[in-house]
Design an enzyme around this catalytic site. Structure first.
Site, PDB file in Angstrom:
ATOM      1  CG  HIS A   1       1.209  -3.762   1.871  1.00 47.93           C
ATOM      2  ND1 HIS A   1       0.003  -3.207   1.490  1.00 47.93           N
ATOM      3  CD2 HIS A   1       1.017  -4.305   3.090  1.00 47.93           C
ATOM      4  CE1 HIS A   1      -0.875  -3.407   2.443  1.00 47.93           C
ATOM      5  NE2 HIS A   1      -0.299  -4.073   3.435  1.00 47.93           N
TER       6      HIS A   1
ATOM      7  CB  THR B   1      10.766 -16.623   2.885  1.00 46.02           C
ATOM      8  OG1 THR B   1      11.930 -17.411   3.096  1.00 46.02           O
ATOM      9  CG2 THR B   1      10.423 -15.871   4.156  1.00 46.02           C
TER      10      THR B   1
END
Ligand SMILES: CC(C)(COP(=O)(O)OP(=O)(O)OC[C@H]1O[C@@H](n2cnc3c(N)ncnc32)[C@H](O)[C@@H]1OP(=O)(O)O)[C@@H](O)C(=O)NCCC(=O)NCCS
Length: 191
Positions: A110, A162
């Protein structure tokens, strides 16, 4: 609602709508099929709707895959129970991949830049995920959008990946960090 649908069609093309409907309904049914029959039917189905797939694709029950038409996998790829894969931003996997139970591989996220617009209203972000050859993701591994995992890597159970993982590394933890090297890689000249 219609605005979002048109934006989706514009971004992904009409064909993708049909594939998305197939994967939701036929994939949703096939993921419940137990036993060898389930393995065979899921293997055939996802080899048909993935962008490309090699032989020996093994998908265990309860695996949820969306935007399959943007996912390419090599030969001998096994995806264990409860795993979720979102191919919207593009996902490429090499040969000989083991994906443990309950992993999440999501090539989207998002938008978070604005604090005045709710995150649910901000533009979705996309980032291609690339996984090399001979990679093992342990149970409950999360792979974030945009990450590249090199050949021969192991991601320890529960890792949150990540950033890029260099070839032949064992990474683990949150965020995933180097635990050990499986072999030393000679630097390639010019890189
Ligand atoms: C990553 C893994 C392969 C390492 O196994 P190993 O080589 O036997 O490693 P060790 O147990 O000797 O641990 C080595 C180090 O890694 C750490 N480590 C091991 N597993 C870890 C994990 N899941 N997360 C974070 N760190 C981990 C250990 O704490 C140890 O750290 P230290 O050297 O500071 O003490 C293993 O721990 C693992 O996660 N396997 C996945 C199992 C799994 O998910 N199975 C089901 C799906 S198929």
């Amino acid at each position: 609602m219609f605005k979002e649908l048109f934006a989706f069609i514009k971004r992904n093309g009409v064909k993708s709508i049909f594939i998305h409907i197939f994967e939701l309904y036929i994939g949703g049914f096939l993921k419940l099929l137990p036993g060898i029959g389930g393995l065979i039917f899921r293997g055939i189905f996802y080899r048909m709707i993935f962008a490309s797939a090699g032989k020996k694709l093994i998908i265990y029950p309860n695996v949820y895959i969306v935007f399959s038409h943007k996912i390419s996998v090599g030969r001998r790829v096994a995806i264990n129970v409860g795993t979720y894969i979102d191919g919207r931003g593009g996902i490429t996997m090499g040969d000989n991949i083991l994906i443990g139970p309950n992993c999440v591989i999501s090539s989207t996220g998002h938008g978070t830049e604005s604090t005045t617009v709710p995150m649910s209203e901000q533009a979705v972000q996309y980032g291609k995920i690339t996984i090399g050859n001979d990679v093992w993701l342990g149970a409950n591994v999360f792979v974030r959008m945009g990450v590249t995992i090199g050949d021969g890597c192991i991601l320890a159970a529960g890792s949150v990946v990540t950033s890029d993982v260099p070839p032949y590394s064992v990474y683990g933890g949150v965020p995933a960090k180097l635990i050990s090297k499986r072999k030393d890689i000679e630097p390639v000249e010019g890189r």
